[in-house]
Scaffold this motif. Sequence first.
Motif, PDB file in Angstrom:
ATOM      1  N   ASN A  64       0.819  -1.203   0.000  1.00 51.79           N
ATOM      2  CA  ASN A  64       0.000   0.000   0.000  1.00 51.79           C
ATOM      3  C   ASN A  64       0.856   1.259   0.000  1.00 51.79           C
ATOM      4  O   ASN A  64       0.653   2.176  -0.798  1.00 51.79           O
ATOM      5  N   LEU A  65       1.846   1.319   0.863  1.00 51.83           N
ATOM      6  CA  LEU A  65       2.684   2.509   0.990  1.00 51.83           C
ATOM      7  C   LEU A  65       3.527   2.744  -0.270  1.00 51.83           C
ATOM      8  O   LEU A  65       3.797   3.892  -0.640  1.00 51.83           O
ATOM      9  N   SER A  66       3.916   1.675  -0.941  1.00 50.70           N
ATOM     10  CA  SER A  66       4.775   1.812  -2.123  1.00 50.70           C
ATOM     11  C   SER A  66       4.010   2.200  -3.379  1.00 50.70           C
ATOM     12  O   SER A  66       4.604   2.550  -4.390  1.00 50.70           O
ATOM     13  N   GLY A  67       2.690   2.103  -3.328  1.00 53.44           N
ATOM     14  CA  GLY A  67       1.879   2.422  -4.491  1.00 53.44           C
ATOM     15  C   GLY A  67       1.575   1.235  -5.378  1.00 53.44           C
ATOM     16  O   GLY A  67       0.797   1.352  -6.338  1.00 53.44           O
ATOM     17  N   ILE A  68       2.172   0.084  -5.088  1.00 53.54           N
ATOM     18  CA  ILE A  68       1.922  -1.110  -5.906  1.00 53.54           C
ATOM     19  C   ILE A  68       0.451  -1.502  -5.852  1.00 53.54           C
ATOM     20  O   ILE A  68      -0.159  -1.852  -6.866  1.00 53.54           O
ATOM     21  N   ALA A  69      -0.136  -1.419  -4.690  1.00 49.32           N
ATOM     22  CA  ALA A  69      -1.528  -1.828  -4.519  1.00 49.32           C
ATOM     23  C   ALA A  69      -2.458  -1.006  -5.410  1.00 49.32           C
ATOM     24  O   ALA A  69      -3.340  -1.543  -6.088  1.00 49.32           O
ATOM     25  N   ASP A  70      -2.257   0.314  -5.422  1.00 50.20           N
ATOM     26  CA  ASP A  70      -3.096   1.172  -6.261  1.00 50.20           C
ATOM     27  C   ASP A  70      -2.926   0.839  -7.737  1.00 50.20           C
ATOM     28  O   ASP A  70      -3.892   0.805  -8.501  1.00 50.20           O
ATOM     29  N   ARG A  71      -1.691   0.580  -8.154  1.00 47.64           N
ATOM     30  CA  ARG A  71      -1.429   0.275  -9.556  1.00 47.64           C
ATOM     31  C   ARG A  71      -2.139  -1.012  -9.978  1.00 47.64           C
ATOM     32  O   ARG A  71      -2.741  -1.068 -11.055  1.00 47.64           O
ATOM     33  N   VAL A  72      -2.090  -2.027  -9.129  1.00 48.84           N
ATOM     34  CA  VAL A  72      -2.748  -3.295  -9.450  1.00 48.84           C
ATOM     35  C   VAL A  72      -4.258  -3.126  -9.470  1.00 48.84           C
ATOM     36  O   VAL A  72      -4.943  -3.627 -10.376  1.00 48.84           O
ATOM     37  N   ARG A  73      -4.792  -2.398  -8.511  1.00 51.82           N
ATOM     38  CA  ARG A  73      -6.240  -2.177  -8.476  1.00 51.82           C
ATOM     39  C   ARG A  73      -6.713  -1.426  -9.716  1.00 51.82           C
ATOM     40  O   ARG A  73      -7.773  -1.708 -10.263  1.00 51.82           O
ATOM     41  N   ASN A  74      -5.932  -0.473 -10.162  1.00 56.07           N
ATOM     42  CA  ASN A  74      -6.318   0.305 -11.340  1.00 56.07           C
ATOM     43  C   ASN A  74      -6.367  -0.549 -12.595  1.00 56.07           C
ATOM     44  O   ASN A  74      -7.180  -0.314 -13.492  1.00 56.07           O
ATOM     45  N   THR A  75      -5.495  -1.552 -12.675  1.00 56.37           N
ATOM     46  CA  THR A  75      -5.521  -2.444 -13.843  1.00 56.37           C
ATOM     47  C   THR A  75      -6.692  -3.405 -13.766  1.00 56.37           C
ATOM     48  O   THR A  75      -7.177  -3.900 -14.781  1.00 56.37           O
ATOM     49  N   PHE A  76      -7.152  -3.674 -12.542  1.00 56.13           N
ATOM     50  CA  PHE A  76      -8.281  -4.590 -12.377  1.00 56.13           C
ATOM     51  C   PHE A  76      -9.578  -3.951 -12.834  1.00 56.13           C
ATOM     52  O   PHE A  76     -10.443  -4.595 -13.401  1.00 56.13           O
ATOM     53  N   GLY A  77      -9.737  -2.658 -12.580  1.00 57.03           N
ATOM     54  CA  GLY A  77     -10.946  -1.965 -12.995  1.00 57.03           C
ATOM     55  C   GLY A  77     -11.949  -1.880 -11.868  1.00 57.03           C
ATOM     56  O   GLY A  77     -11.683  -2.242 -10.730  1.00 57.03           O
TER      57      GLY A  77
END
Length: 261
Positions: free
Chosen positions: A231-244
């Motif tokens: 979450n802190l690194s931004g990886i979580a947001d990037r993956v969620r954005n690709t999921f839709g």
Amino acid sequence: MGVSTSSPEEGIAIVTVDFPPVNALPVHGWYDLATAVHAAGADPKVRCVVLAAAGRGFNAGVDIKEMQRTPGHDALLGANRGCFEAFAAVYDCEVPVVAAVQGFCLGGGIGLVGNADAIVASDDATFGLPELDRGALGAATHLARLVPQHVMRTLYYTSRTVTAEELHRHGSVWQVVPRDRLTDAAVALAGEIAAKDGTLLRLAKAAINGIDPVDVHRSYRFEQGFTFEANLSGIADRVRNTFGTSTGTGTGSSTTRGQRS
């Protein structure tokens, strides 16, 4: 709506979760569940607890809508701690816990049933950890209690689900029944357990937990640290954005803001 406790027979307590539409629990729901399971297990009249859920599925993880509307990390921290408390309450319950699972059992649901003493499932039940598809990690500790190591890893990496019948073949689900017989089957198993001496049952639960080869509390807490790192690194947001855009409100255990976890 919420968490309730009933007693259908002497010696049995049923703790029921009801958070429509999909039993995706808000932060307070996880804490309420932990409190209810603790209280049921501490009741000297109770010798077995049945963990059940109302509605279409047993559990869809945390409420992501709560995550999305809460600024900062408060909801993330609350969900992480709430899940930890609820999972621990099931594992540490003074008496055996029978999980009665219908429909979907995802993310946080795996944490609950993985820490239960026995599982009865309906024939439409499915189990899985979609964490990697949602930018999260967690509950591999509990999935590893349901399937062999390599199956666990494959399920975790692919986010696939397995059926109740498959888990029955692996030996982790005790019985698979039609959905309309689920409650009766779970209560029947609980009744067989509750027929034993209450003091001896409590000693047996403590003894079995004491010889467990894995410290589930420490193992799960370790996993949660990686979720927070993602979450802190931004990886979580990037993956969620690709999921839709998701159609549900949650599927997971250790959560990051806005994910279906």
